[in-house]
Write a protein that holds these residues in place. Sequence first.
Motif, PDB file in Angstrom:
ATOM      1  N   ALA A 196       0.816  -1.218   0.000  1.00  0.00           N
ATOM      2  CA  ALA A 196       0.000   0.000   0.000  1.00  0.00           C
ATOM      3  C   ALA A 196       0.848   1.267   0.000  1.00  0.00           C
ATOM      4  N   VAL A 197       1.984   1.251   0.704  1.00  0.00           N
ATOM      5  CA  VAL A 197       2.760   2.486   0.854  1.00  0.00           C
ATOM      6  C   VAL A 197       3.756   2.714  -0.277  1.00  0.00           C
ATOM      7  N   GLU A 198       3.931   1.740  -1.160  1.00  0.00           N
ATOM      8  CA  GLU A 198       4.860   1.929  -2.276  1.00  0.00           C
ATOM      9  C   GLU A 198       4.403   3.112  -3.129  1.00  0.00           C
ATOM     10  N   GLY A 199       5.235   4.143  -3.194  1.00  0.00           N
ATOM     11  CA  GLY A 199       4.918   5.324  -3.981  1.00  0.00           C
ATOM     12  C   GLY A 199       3.947   6.277  -3.332  1.00  0.00           C
ATOM     13  N   ALA A 200       3.554   6.004  -2.094  1.00  0.00           N
ATOM     14  CA  ALA A 200       2.595   6.876  -1.414  1.00  0.00           C
ATOM     15  C   ALA A 200       3.234   8.201  -1.036  1.00  0.00           C
ATOM     16  N   GLU A 201       2.457   9.250  -1.110  1.00  0.00           N
ATOM     17  CA  GLU A 201       2.903  10.568  -0.671  1.00  0.00           C
ATOM     18  C   GLU A 201       2.417  10.883   0.734  1.00  0.00           C
ATOM     19  N   PHE A 202       1.404  10.121   1.187  1.00  0.00           N
ATOM     20  CA  PHE A 202       0.861  10.256   2.538  1.00  0.00           C
ATOM     21  C   PHE A 202       0.535   8.868   3.072  1.00  0.00           C
ATOM     22  N   VAL A 203       0.888   8.625   4.325  1.00  0.00           N
ATOM     23  CA  VAL A 203       0.555   7.370   5.003  1.00  0.00           C
ATOM     24  C   VAL A 203      -0.322   7.731   6.195  1.00  0.00           C
ATOM     25  N   TYR A 204      -1.513   7.148   6.247  1.00  0.00           N
ATOM     26  CA  TYR A 204      -2.547   7.546   7.203  1.00  0.00           C
ATOM     27  C   TYR A 204      -2.946   6.322   8.022  1.00  0.00           C
ATOM     28  N   THR A 205      -3.149   6.509   9.317  1.00  0.00           N
ATOM     29  CA  THR A 205      -3.674   5.429  10.148  1.00  0.00           C
ATOM     30  C   THR A 205      -4.605   5.985  11.206  1.00  0.00           C
ATOM     31  N   ASP A 206      -5.278   5.085  11.895  1.00  0.00           N
ATOM     32  CA  ASP A 206      -6.217   5.429  12.966  1.00  0.00           C
ATOM     33  C   ASP A 206      -6.045   4.385  14.071  1.00  0.00           C
ATOM     34  N   VAL A 207      -6.653   4.631  15.209  1.00  0.00           N
ATOM     35  CA  VAL A 207      -6.541   3.692  16.325  1.00  0.00           C
ATOM     36  C   VAL A 207      -7.107   2.328  15.943  1.00  0.00           C
ATOM     37  N   TRP A 208      -6.584   1.305  16.565  1.00  0.00           N
ATOM     38  CA  TRP A 208      -7.081  -0.044  16.326  1.00  0.00           C
ATOM     39  C   TRP A 208      -8.372  -0.307  17.090  1.00  0.00           C
ATOM     40  N   VAL A 209      -8.515   0.327  18.253  1.00  0.00           N
ATOM     41  CA  VAL A 209      -9.695   0.118  19.092  1.00  0.00           C
ATOM     42  C   VAL A 209     -10.351   1.474  19.331  1.00  0.00           C
ATOM     43  N   SER A 210     -11.525   1.676  18.748  1.00  0.00           N
ATOM     44  CA  SER A 210     -12.223   2.941  18.887  1.00  0.00           C
ATOM     45  C   SER A 210     -13.194   2.897  20.060  1.00  0.00           C
ATOM     46  N   MET A 211     -13.787   4.060  20.353  1.00  0.00           N
ATOM     47  CA  MET A 211     -14.764   4.167  21.419  1.00  0.00           C
ATOM     48  C   MET A 211     -15.900   3.170  21.195  1.00  0.00           C
ATOM     49  N   GLY A 212     -16.225   2.390  22.222  1.00  0.00           N
ATOM     50  CA  GLY A 212     -17.305   1.422  22.118  1.00  0.00           C
ATOM     51  C   GLY A 212     -16.879   0.047  21.632  1.00  0.00           C
ATOM     52  N   GLN A 213     -15.569  -0.124  21.380  1.00  0.00           N
ATOM     53  CA  GLN A 213     -15.075  -1.417  20.878  1.00  0.00           C
ATOM     54  C   GLN A 213     -14.210  -2.141  21.900  1.00  0.00           C
ATOM     55  N   ASP A 214     -14.355  -1.790  23.160  1.00  0.00           N
ATOM     56  CA  ASP A 214     -13.486  -2.336  24.198  1.00  0.00           C
ATOM     57  C   ASP A 214     -13.550  -3.862  24.286  1.00  0.00           C
ATOM     58  N   GLU A 215     -14.734  -4.437  24.025  1.00  0.00           N
ATOM     59  CA  GLU A 215     -14.865  -5.898  24.108  1.00  0.00           C
ATOM     60  C   GLU A 215     -14.089  -6.592  22.995  1.00  0.00           C
ATOM     61  N   GLU A 216     -13.791  -5.864  21.916  1.00  0.00           N
ATOM     62  CA  GLU A 216     -13.055  -6.431  20.788  1.00  0.00           C
ATOM     63  C   GLU A 216     -11.563  -6.102  20.856  1.00  0.00           C
ATOM     64  N   ALA A 217     -11.133  -5.449  21.920  1.00  0.00           N
ATOM     65  CA  ALA A 217      -9.791  -4.875  21.957  1.00  0.00           C
ATOM     66  C   ALA A 217      -8.688  -5.898  21.683  1.00  0.00           C
ATOM     67  N   GLU A 218      -8.716  -7.030  22.364  1.00  0.00           N
ATOM     68  CA  GLU A 218      -7.631  -7.995  22.203  1.00  0.00           C
ATOM     69  C   GLU A 218      -7.636  -8.599  20.805  1.00  0.00           C
ATOM     70  N   ALA A 219      -8.798  -8.929  20.296  1.00  0.00           N
ATOM     71  CA  ALA A 219      -8.896  -9.494  18.941  1.00  0.00           C
ATOM     72  C   ALA A 219      -8.399  -8.491  17.906  1.00  0.00           C
ATOM     73  N   ARG A 220      -8.710  -7.230  18.105  1.00  0.00           N
ATOM     74  CA  ARG A 220      -8.283  -6.203  17.169  1.00  0.00           C
ATOM     75  C   ARG A 220      -6.767  -6.009  17.219  1.00  0.00           C
ATOM     76  N   ARG A 221      -6.210  -6.018  18.389  1.00  0.00           N
ATOM     77  CA  ARG A 221      -4.757  -5.849  18.499  1.00  0.00           C
ATOM     78  C   ARG A 221      -4.015  -6.996  17.822  1.00  0.00           C
ATOM     79  N   GLN A 222      -4.560  -8.184  17.926  1.00  0.00           N
ATOM     80  CA  GLN A 222      -3.944  -9.327  17.238  1.00  0.00           C
ATOM     81  C   GLN A 222      -4.090  -9.195  15.720  1.00  0.00           C
ATOM     82  N   ALA A 223      -5.266  -8.773  15.271  1.00  0.00           N
ATOM     83  CA  ALA A 223      -5.512  -8.657  13.832  1.00  0.00           C
ATOM     84  C   ALA A 223      -4.634  -7.601  13.182  1.00  0.00           C
ATOM     85  N   PHE A 224      -4.345  -6.517  13.930  1.00  0.00           N
ATOM     86  CA  PHE A 224      -3.606  -5.390  13.362  1.00  0.00           C
ATOM     87  C   PHE A 224      -2.127  -5.368  13.749  1.00  0.00           C
ATOM     88  N   ALA A 225      -1.650  -6.434  14.371  1.00  0.00           N
ATOM     89  CA  ALA A 225      -0.266  -6.450  14.852  1.00  0.00           C
ATOM     90  C   ALA A 225       0.748  -6.148  13.747  1.00  0.00           C
TER      91      ALA A 225
END
Length: 288
Positions: A196-225
């Motif tokens: 995705a970043v090959e040739g990119a002029e901007f690299v953008y990201t956001d949090v892995w666990v957003s407000m209201g997703q606390d129950e999914e926190a561990e699964a999300r951290r593993q998925a996005f490691a």
Amino acid sequence: MTDLLSIADLQEGAVAEILALSERTDLGRPLEGKGVALVFQKPSARTRNSTEMAVVQLGGHPVYIQKEEVGIDTRESAEDVARTLACYHAIICARVMDHRHLVRMAGAVEVPVANLLSDRDHPFQALADLLTVKQLLGRLEGARIAWIGDADNNVARSLAQACVAVGAELTLASPDGYRLSDPPYGVRQVADPAEAVEGAEFVYTDVWVSMGQDEEAEARRQAFAAYQVNEALMARAGNAWFLHCLPARRGEEVTHAVMESPRSAVWRQAENRMHTARGALAWLAGVR
């Protein structure tokens, strides 16, 4: 009367009009003597401060309203909340849990309704993102942006819609289960962040666990490691700028070094939330 609930709802050319207004310093005071309701079901630092200041700069009076004060669909229906606020305010802005509340509010009143964030869209953030890209690159047409991480969220969705509207090129890198479910035509989705970043002029990201997703926190951290934006990933992109809608969790989706690097544009992005809010509100008030 025009609302701003989603970038996708705007007519052709409207995004460019709002961005042009956001860059102007001669907008005057189109909200002189008028109120702007700011309904917040979810708290926010950047959204509240940027929007309140934008209203003040346009001569208006912002009124911050907490969720308990209106009780959308608990104390009163979404329609009745909107009808009440329309008695006092020239524009109704709302940061809500359910996008359908915004749609119902907009359908009930004649004054413009603006989306300060919903579960589906975050148009004011996307406008600030585009203004940042334009300032740093000098253009939007053909700008190459890579999104790393959770792509099936409100920020990524609005960014994708905004990129299509101005001719920017967006690539989303996400693991299975976290890809944008309704990508606009022309937006590319891949699994590999390095691709995705090959040739990119901007690299953008956001949090892995957003407000209201606390129950999914561990699964999300593993998925996005493998989707952390770190020095190695930025090096693959070359001389790219780093973007983040904030707040950031340093050490998770992005390293401290990338956040603080000379190519980090996150604070310019944050400031542009105010400028694009001013442009969007002026546009809703009829300034062209």
